[in-house]
Design an enzyme around this catalytic site. Structure first.
Site, PDB file in Angstrom:
ATOM      1  N   ALA A  21       0.988  -1.193  -0.004  1.00  0.00           N
ATOM      2  CA  ALA A  21      -0.038   0.015   0.003  1.00  0.00           C
ATOM      3  C   ALA A  21       0.732   1.286   0.071  1.00  0.00           C
ATOM      4  O   ALA A  21       0.551   2.235  -0.922  1.00  0.00           O
ATOM      5  CB  ALA A  21      -0.925  -0.160   1.096  1.00  0.00           C
ATOM      6  N   ASP A  29      -3.920  -2.799   3.910  1.00  0.00           N
ATOM      7  CA  ASP A  29      -4.105  -2.089   2.852  1.00  0.00           C
ATOM      8  C   ASP A  29      -5.205  -0.990   2.684  1.00  0.00           C
ATOM      9  O   ASP A  29      -5.125   0.221   2.107  1.00  0.00           O
ATOM     10  CB  ASP A  29      -4.676  -3.011   1.487  1.00  0.00           C
ATOM     11  CG  ASP A  29      -3.449  -3.755   0.863  1.00  0.00           C
ATOM     12  OD1 ASP A  29      -3.035  -4.980   1.596  1.00  0.00           O
ATOM     13  OD2 ASP A  29      -2.804  -3.319   0.209  1.00  0.00           O
ATOM     14  N   ASN A  64      -6.461  -6.550   4.124  1.00  0.00           N
ATOM     15  CA  ASN A  64      -4.776  -7.010   3.933  1.00  0.00           C
ATOM     16  C   ASN A  64      -4.988  -8.257   3.113  1.00  0.00           C
ATOM     17  O   ASN A  64      -5.998  -8.814   2.576  1.00  0.00           O
ATOM     18  CB  ASN A  64      -3.972  -6.996   5.311  1.00  0.00           C
ATOM     19  CG  ASN A  64      -2.552  -7.192   5.224  1.00  0.00           C
ATOM     20  OD1 ASN A  64      -2.210  -6.415   4.549  1.00  0.00           O
ATOM     21  ND2 ASN A  64      -2.092  -8.208   5.675  1.00  0.00           N
TER      22      ASN A  64
HETATM   23  O1  MRU Z   1      -0.825  -7.312  -3.415  1.00  0.00           O
HETATM   24  P1  MRU Z   1       0.180  -6.436  -2.786  1.00  0.00           P
HETATM   25  O2  MRU Z   1       1.370  -7.287  -2.387  1.00  0.00           O
HETATM   26  O3  MRU Z   1       0.320  -5.223  -2.997  1.00  0.00           O
HETATM   27  O4  MRU Z   1      -0.601  -6.547  -1.102  1.00  0.00           O
HETATM   28  C1  MRU Z   1       0.304  -6.039  -0.009  1.00  0.00           C
HETATM   29  C2  MRU Z   1      -0.342  -6.232   1.305  1.00  0.00           C
HETATM   30  O5  MRU Z   1      -1.271  -6.713   1.325  1.00  0.00           O
HETATM   31  C3  MRU Z   1       0.401  -5.612   2.354  1.00  0.00           C
HETATM   32  O6  MRU Z   1       0.412  -6.249   3.632  1.00  0.00           O
HETATM   33  C4  MRU Z   1      -0.146  -4.124   2.658  1.00  0.00           C
HETATM   34  O7  MRU Z   1      -0.202  -3.433   1.374  1.00  0.00           O
HETATM   35  C5  MRU Z   1       0.859  -3.346   3.667  1.00  0.00           C
HETATM   36  S1  MRU Z   1       2.176  -3.150   3.056  1.00  0.00           S
HETATM   37  C6  MRU Z   1       3.136  -2.001   4.318  1.00  0.00           C
END
Ligand code: MRU
Length: 369
Positions: A60, A262, A272
């Site tokens: 995110a 997220d 998330n």
């Molecule tokens: O699909 P992604 O890899 O973008 O998903 C990422 C996540 O779910 C993370 O846990 C979230 O973005 C937090 S990152 C600090």
């Protein structure tokens, strides 16, 4: 030993997730890690939108930072359209209207690249605010001030993560075995990480922690990315497959779970990576604290509950295989929701740059922002 670790805490990260070079944005290609360390260069708003959509950059806060530079390109491209010879004039009213309308169309492309992580929309609206504030200025100043805002957003992210890390460290016991999921590390942010920021702070405080990285099917962010960045920092890490988490929790081999987010809804529900909800249920069943580390920019007070958040559905090929490896029949139907919803009552605390939010509920959330 402790002093050595403490001094490492503030050193520069040994890799850069995103780097701005004035003319382009360079992203470490997270689809290729850990086997190849390659970089993708973005020279336009479209390049950035594509890099976000195709997961060159993910996580995110990192998506938010990339989108901020995507917006810088939107503005540059719009200015160039009305002032192609770069006369660096103060724009007429008509030019201003054209620029605003061009930027609006281009920014939609960025906003549509991935729907779930709220940091994307948050970063775009922060940049848009700066753009509108500077719209009456001349060509050069307008472009410069918008770029400055994106650079500030990038460097603030690292500072925020260090604060999250130090608040989170207070929750981590000596010699803790920490389960984490997906990648909420330096790769998912401008640096240091959120959940892995907590891990880093505990490690650099000399707590002799050990991380269990769950692989995170289907895109394998835990196996490919979390292990890669922790090994780079020499933080002890053990890789497990997702279906081992319950067994290890039940055997008392996990002391604490720390994940990222997220989007956090106003009632404290957390969206998330798919599989986070399962871990929260397992943690509750086994009486293990379950923490969510996230910047305040991930909290979306305009969305009441987790179920109101759009969950991205990704391509079936991500579940049938990875890269050139395919392990399921091509014609099999696939469901691939990229995120799930963890109810606020399964979360022991949110860890933010302003401190801990616990119990996680709407009142505490509103009071903390
Ligand atoms: O699909 P992604 O890899 O973008 O998903 C990422 C996540 O779910 C993370 O846990 C979230 O973005 C937090 S990152 C600090």
């Amino acid at each position: 030993m402790e002093n050595n670790l403490e001094s490492l805490k503030n050193r520069e990260q040994n890799f850069k997730t995103l780097q701005w070079f004035g003319s382009h944005l360079e992203l470490i290609d997270q689809r290729k890690l850990p086997t190849k360390e390659e970089f993708v260069r973005c020279f336009s708003c479209e390049d950035v939108a594509l890099a976000i959509k195709e997961m060159v950059v993910r996580g995110a806060p990192a998506i938010g930072c990339a989108a901020a530079f995507g917006f810088v390109f939107c503005v540059r491209e719009a200015i160039c359209k009305v002032d192609p010879t770069e006369k660096k004039i103060v724009f007429s009213r008509k030019d201003i209207e054209t620029i605003i309308s061009l930027v609006k169309t281009k920014k939609e492309r960025l906003l549509k690249s991935r729907p779930t992580a709220v940091n994307l929309a948050w970063a775009v609206s922060r940049l848009e605010f700066s753009f509108l504030k500077n719209i009456e200025k001349n060509h050069e100043e307008l472009a410069h001030n918008v770029e400055r805002e994106a650079i500030d957003l990038l460097s603030e992210d690292v500072k925020v993560n260090r604060l999250i890390g130090s608040f989170g460290n207070s929750l981590i016991p000596e010699k803790a075995k920490i389960l984490t999921y997906c990648n909420a590390g330096a790769l998912a942010t401008a640096g240091y990480g959120t959940a892995l920021g907590v891990v880093r702070s505990a490690h650099f405080a000399g707590k002799e922690i050990e991380v269990f990285a769950s692989e995170t099917r289907p895109f394998l962010q835990g196996a490919r990315l979390t292990t890669w960045e922790l090994l780079k920092d020499e933080i002890p890490v053990t890789l497990i497959s997702d279906n081992m988490c319950g067994y290890l929790m039940n055997k008392k081999e996990i002391d604490v779970v720390v994940v990222g987010a997220d989007r956090v809804a106003a009632n404290g529900d957390v969206v998330n990576k798919i599989g986070t909800y399962t871990l929260s249920v397992l943690a509750k069943e086994n009486r293990i604290p379950f923490f969510v580390a996230c910047p305040l920019s991930t909290i979306d007070l305009s969305t009441d509950r987790g179920v109101d958040i759009v969950i991205e559905e990704r391509c079936g090929s991500e579940v049938r295989g990875y890269d050139s490896q395919v392990w399921a029949p091509n014609e099999v139907r696939v469901s691939n929701p990229a995120f799930d919803i963890t109810p606020h009552h399964n979360i022991s605390a949110l860890i933010t740059e302003k401190g801990l939010i616990s119990p996680v509920n709407s009142r505490n959330l509103i009071n903390s922002i």
